[in-house]
Structures are given as C-alpha cells and as structure tokens.
Design a protein around this motif. Structure first.
Motif, PDB file in Angstrom:
ATOM      1  N   CYS A   1      59.678  92.308  37.656  1.00  0.00           N
ATOM      2  CA  CYS A   1      60.651  92.000  38.720  1.00  0.00           C
ATOM      3  C   CYS A   1      60.231  92.601  40.058  1.00  0.00           C
ATOM      4  CB  CYS A   1      62.035  92.508  38.324  1.00  0.00           C
ATOM      5  SG  CYS A   1      62.825  91.578  37.004  1.00  0.00           S
ATOM      6  N   LYS A   2      59.674  93.803  40.016  1.00  0.00           N
ATOM      7  CA  LYS A   2      59.253  94.471  41.254  1.00  0.00           C
ATOM      8  C   LYS A   2      58.067  93.771  41.893  1.00  0.00           C
ATOM      9  CE  LYS A   2      60.877  99.189  40.331  1.00  0.00           C
ATOM     10  NZ  LYS A   2      60.464 100.569  40.006  1.00  0.00           N
TER      11      LYS A   2
ATOM     12  N   GLY B   1      70.234  97.808  37.134  1.00  0.00           N
ATOM     13  CA  GLY B   1      69.219  98.471  37.944  1.00  0.00           C
ATOM     14  C   GLY B   1      67.909  97.710  38.031  1.00  0.00           C
ATOM     15  N   ILE B   2      67.722  96.696  37.187  1.00  0.00           N
ATOM     16  CA  ILE B   2      66.512  95.870  37.227  1.00  0.00           C
ATOM     17  C   ILE B   2      66.768  94.690  38.170  1.00  0.00           C
ATOM     18  CG2 ILE B   2      64.916  94.461  35.865  1.00  0.00           C
ATOM     19  CD1 ILE B   2      65.581  96.194  33.450  1.00  0.00           C
TER      20      ILE B   2
ATOM     21  N   CYS C   1      77.076  89.622  37.553  1.00  0.00           N
ATOM     22  CA  CYS C   1      77.337  89.805  38.997  1.00  0.00           C
ATOM     23  C   CYS C   1      77.823  91.216  39.303  1.00  0.00           C
ATOM     24  CB  CYS C   1      78.349  88.761  39.474  1.00  0.00           C
ATOM     25  SG  CYS C   1      77.667  87.093  39.535  1.00  0.00           S
ATOM     26  N   ALA C   2      78.559  91.816  38.382  1.00  0.00           N
ATOM     27  CA  ALA C   2      79.001  93.204  38.560  1.00  0.00           C
ATOM     28  C   ALA C   2      77.793  94.133  38.590  1.00  0.00           C
ATOM     29  CB  ALA C   2      79.956  93.617  37.449  1.00  0.00           C
ATOM     30  N   ASN C   3      76.795  93.845  37.759  1.00  0.00           N
ATOM     31  CA  ASN C   3      75.546  94.617  37.773  1.00  0.00           C
ATOM     32  C   ASN C   3      74.857  94.504  39.128  1.00  0.00           C
ATOM     33  OD1 ASN C   3      75.642  95.631  35.216  1.00  0.00           O
ATOM     34  ND2 ASN C   3      73.852  94.549  34.452  1.00  0.00           N
ATOM     35  N   LEU C   4      74.821  93.275  39.655  1.00  0.00           N
ATOM     36  CA  LEU C   4      74.177  93.054  40.952  1.00  0.00           C
ATOM     37  C   LEU C   4      74.856  93.844  42.055  1.00  0.00           C
ATOM     38  CD1 LEU C   4      73.490  89.192  41.043  1.00  0.00           C
ATOM     39  CD2 LEU C   4      71.816  91.004  40.807  1.00  0.00           C
ATOM     40  N   SER C   5      76.200  93.798  42.060  1.00  0.00           N
ATOM     41  CA  SER C   5      76.947  94.435  43.142  1.00  0.00           C
ATOM     42  C   SER C   5      76.902  95.957  43.066  1.00  0.00           C
ATOM     43  CB  SER C   5      78.410  93.961  43.104  1.00  0.00           C
ATOM     44  OG  SER C   5      79.037  94.352  41.890  1.00  0.00           O
TER      45      SER C   5
END
Length: 210
Positions: free
Chosen positions: A151-152, A174-175, A204-208
């Motif tokens: 991903c990075k 976190g990824i 989406c909660a992870n993203l935010s």
C-alpha cells in the motif's frame, strides 16, 4: 466512471447453485447496502452461460450506475462491453489487456508480493491477498506487513481481499487501503443489505480514524 471509482466495498460474486433470480436479488440488496463495484467471477460456467448471466448482472449494475467487471475472461468482457476486467498473475498481461480493451476500461490486477509491483503498468487498481484463507482463494496468504508495504509503495489504489469480514477489517486499521473486496461476507449471509452496510461503515470508520 473509471475516474470516479468507489472501491471502498467491492463485491466478487459467483452464482453457484442459486437461481438467477436469487443471485440477482442478493446483488441488488448488496448494492443498496453500499457495494460500489461488482466483479462477476464464474469458473464453472461455459462461455455462453457466462455471457448470458453477465448480461443480467450488467443490467443491474447499469441501473444503479456502478461498474461491472469480469473476472479473467477478456473475451466475455469484450462481448458484453463490460466496464472492465480483473486479472490474475497468470492471465494475459495488463499491457495486452489494455491494448484489447482500450484506455477507458477498468483493469484490476491481483498481487501478493512487493516484486510484482514492478509489473503493474496499465492497471487501475490492485487486489491484494489473500488476507485470510478462503475457498475461493486457494493461493498462499500474505502478511499484514507485506500488505502495508504494498500500500505504501503502490502508485495506484489497493483493495484487500480474502476472508475479509468485520473482525478482519479492524485488523487492517492503519493500513492505507482504498477498499476491501468480499465474497462470503455478503454472498453467504441471510441479509446481504445489512452485511454490506456494516462492512462499509466499519471500513469507512477505519479510514476516518487514521
């Protein structure tokens, strides 16, 4: 459509032993719950059966204005004028697929190693996995560390696939993923709408929270 891909919740769908009516009803409820793209994956159907089923799924996707992709079979994608294809590492090279499909079509590519990032030119997104063992992903698993590194380093969006459910999504926190691709978490539940809704909300909660 290609420039506004919503990859947050990506459904890989196979009809299996279901009737077309039941299959399409699952897909429609999943779309209403938040699925933003559908890939039709049919390993057991012959070309004519795949094409006929593809027409029905394509009609549904057009109704809801979401992309419709074909797994592996560039010939079926061309016959249907589908929005694109998803290719594995052993399928036709992305470069050849791009020449056949043209610049406007979506091309996804399966990937599981950092080394494979050197050969993604022409792809629009990566499907990375399997994260967990599943009946449809017989190949080896990749670690969350490898997923994070991919991903990075990837210049294009990355979608995680393979045994993903709400619990696994929490482990992906976190990824820098663009989305998650699911099969059983929607196709094999009693309420595809509710499952899709919860999966998307959790992702989406992870993203935010990053």
């Amino acid at each position: 459509m290609k420039n506004n891909l919503d990859l947050k919740l990506y459904l890989v769908a196979s009809r299996g032993k279901r009737s077309d009516e039941v299959f399409l009803n699952i897909l429609e409820n999943a779309i209403k719950g938040g699925v933003g793209i559908i890939q039709l994956r049919e390993k057991e159907l012959n070309s004519r059966e795949f094409y006929e089923l593809g027409k029905k799924v394509q009609k549904l996707c057009k109704t809801y204005k979401i992309p419709f992709l074909i797994n592996d079979r560039i010939d079926i994608a061309l016959a249907l004028n589908a929005d694109g294809v998803h290719l594995g590492q052993e399928d036709l090279q992305v470069k050849i697929a791009r020449e056949l499909l043209g610049e406007k079509k979506i091309i996804g590519l399966s990937l599981k190693t950092l080394e494979q990032l050197d050969f993604i030119e022409g792809a629009d997104y990566l499907g990375c996995g399997a994260i967990r063992a599943t009946p449809t992903k017989e190949s080896s698993l990749i670690s969350l560390e490898t997923l994070e590194q991919i991903c990075k380093k990837s210049p294009i969006p990355v979608v995680a696939i393979g045994g993903i459910d709400e619990e696994v999504i929490s482990e992906l926190k976190g990824i820098a993923l663009t989305g998650i691709a699911v099969v059983r978490a929607i196709m094999e539940v009693s309420d595809p709408y509710l499952s899709a809704k919860k999966l998307k909300e959790t992702f989406c909660a992870n993203l935010s929270s990053k």
